[in-house]
Motif scaffolding. Structure first.
Motif, PDB file in Angstrom:
ATOM      1  N   LEU A   1       1.992   1.737  -3.692  1.00 65.81           N
ATOM      2  CA  LEU A   1       1.013   2.443  -4.313  1.00 65.81           C
ATOM      3  C   LEU A   1       0.704   3.791  -4.024  1.00 65.81           C
ATOM      4  O   LEU A   1       0.363   4.481  -4.788  1.00 65.81           O
ATOM      5  N   SER A   2       0.504   4.134  -2.826  1.00 62.72           N
ATOM      6  CA  SER A   2       0.248   5.420  -2.450  1.00 62.72           C
ATOM      7  C   SER A   2       1.260   6.493  -2.806  1.00 62.72           C
ATOM      8  O   SER A   2       1.087   7.635  -3.344  1.00 62.72           O
TER       9      SER A   2
ATOM     10  N   TRP B   1       0.653  -1.254   0.271  1.00 58.79           N
ATOM     11  CA  TRP B   1      -0.186   0.120  -0.034  1.00 58.79           C
ATOM     12  C   TRP B   1       0.770   1.233   0.102  1.00 58.79           C
ATOM     13  O   TRP B   1       0.738   2.245  -0.839  1.00 58.79           O
TER      14      TRP B   1
END
Lengths: 221, 240
Positions: A131-132, A128
């Motif tokens: 991706l962020s 995550w």
């Protein structure tokens, strides 16, 4: 404002109907990342250690190589002249085209990145944050890239020069993009790094269109 | 400022200034080098290697001064269309790049015995390396565009974009926890260097700065003369 969105829509549509261009960036991204296990060797712990950096560097290069698409086609068929003459400030046009470039180049990379992180044996807790970080950081790559694309627009051998102009300015994105993910993998809070990354992107969003528009006006003289 | 825009007047003025500047450079450099080698103490920890600092610090200052000169000249070329500003910016780039390289190399030579490594990827070293890349990109852009007026404008835009890096270099040691030591010379509350080491350092900085301007004036002069030769050649070709 309709002009702004219609430029974004037009560029996305053009890229979509050409089909190959976004697909080629993704293919390039995958191939560059898959070169590393072959070059470094398949040991899982080494790959997982370098995975974040490799994915970021490959994304940087994929963005860089697609920058010539930003203005080149419009420059060749003359529609860039029309865009310069239109009522909308050229800065806004550049911003719209950079956003379209991001949507057609970086967004597909972000979609495919989870697959590559599995390839590279990246620890799952980094997913995550990766991706962020890419979602926050890659728009800045398109904004800054527009300066380089504008400066090298009318040059015959712009490609290598473009990388020399743009890559030094990409380094901060790489550093903080990787640090955010590494922090998360090491059990720390990735938020501060993501915020700095966001600050880079926002600053480049405000400043880069000015420089790129000045460069374009110069190139079209 | 536009009084000095006339190239002939600028060359006359720089011919007048150059001997004086050269004299200042030689005097400061001899004084500085004498103090560096004979009249300054060894460091209690670093021994004689501390003397590398007397080259490293001034070179690093000139690296940043070079880019600042370039950025200011580029801004004044874009804003006021000052015809000499382009040449000043162009002339400053290789000098700044050379000083950046010197700063990196001397820092590396010092780092080997002191930190035990030639290179670390901390914020200060990395941002100075980026500065070198920016200089190289700037010079490459000058070479890539044939029309000198267009090249000057494009390079001015690039120089201004790259200027964001200079404050990052300056404050990198404060913002991040770097292996490179924080500022000790120019900072709030006065310098924290002992006068016996401060004086040779200041002399060397003065010498480097004078040298920088000698070379800068020289290069601007050469560029102007080169431009004149090109114009004359073109006129000659036109006559034939």
């Amino acid at each position: 404002m309709t002009a702004f969105f219609s430029i974004i829509l037009r560029d996305c549509r053009l890229s979509w109907r050409q089909g190959a261009s976004s697909g080629m960036s993704v293919a390039f991204f995958i191939i560059v990342v898959s070169l590393f296990p072959l070059g470094i060797g398949p040991e899982a712990n080494i790959l997982s250690r370098v995975s974040v950096g490799v994915i970021w560097v490959a994304a940087l290069l994929a963005c860089l190589l697609s920058l010539d698409r930003l203005f080149q086609a419009d420059y060749e068929d003359g529609s860039l002249d029309q865009l310069v003459l239109s009522v909308m400030p050229l800065e806004m046009t550049v911003l719209a085209k950079s956003i379209a470039h991001w949507m057609t180049t970086a967004l597909p990379l972000i979609v495919i990145a989870p697959l590559l992180s599995v390839f590279m044996n990246m620890p799952a807790e980094g997913m995550w944050p990766l991706l962020s970080a890419m979602l926050i950081g890659t728009p800045g790559l398109s904004f800054i890239g527009s300066i380089g694309a504008g400066l090298t627009l009318s040059l015959r051998r712009g490609g290598v020069l473009l990388s020399l102009l743009v890559l030094p300015l990409y380094i901060p994105f790489l550093i903080f993009g990787v640090m955010a993910v590494d922090a998360a993998i090491g059990g720390f809070e990735p938020a501060p790094h993501l915020m700095i990354l966001g600050a880079f992107t926002l600053t480049s969003m405000v400043l880069a269109p000015w420089a790129a528009a000045a460069a374009l006006r110069l190139g079209l003289e | 400022m536009h009084k000095f825009a006339n190239p002939a007047r600028f060359i006359r003025l720089s011919d007048l200034l150059l001997p004086w500047l050269m004299a200042v450079t030689v005097i400061l450099l001899t004084g500085g080098l004498y103090m560096v080698f004979f009249a300054s103490p060894d460091d209690y920890q670093q021994g004689a290697t501390v003397r590398i600092m007397y080259v490293h610090v001034p070179a690093a200052y000139m690296a940043m001064l070079g880019y600042s000169v370039m950025a200011v000249a580029s801004a004044s070329s874009l804003i006021w269309k000052h015809p000499l500003a382009d040449q000043i910016a162009r002339a400053a780039a290789p000098i700044g790049a050379a000083f950046t390289l010197i700063a990196l190399i001397t820092g590396s030579l010092w780092g080997r015995p002191m930190w035990g490594t030639w290179w670390v990827w901390d914020a200060r070293l990395t941002s100075v390396l980026i500065l070198l890349f920016l200089y190289l990109g700037y010079m490459a852009l000058w070479e890539a565009i044939e029309d000198p007026i267009k090249a000057a404008k494009a390079c001015a835009i690039l120089a201004l974009v790259g200027f964001v890096n200079v404050p990052i270099i300056k404050f990198s040691v404060d913002w991040w926890n770097t292996l490179h030591q924080p500022a000790s010379l120019f900072k709030m509350g006065g310098s924290s260097i002992h006068p016996e080491m401060l004086w040779p350092l200041l002399l060397m900085i003065g010498a480097f700065k004078a040298y920088f301007f000698v070379i800068l004036l020289w290069r601007v002069k050469t560029l102007l003369i080169g431009r004149k030769i090109r114009a004359l050649r073109m006129a000659q070709l036109g006559d034939n």
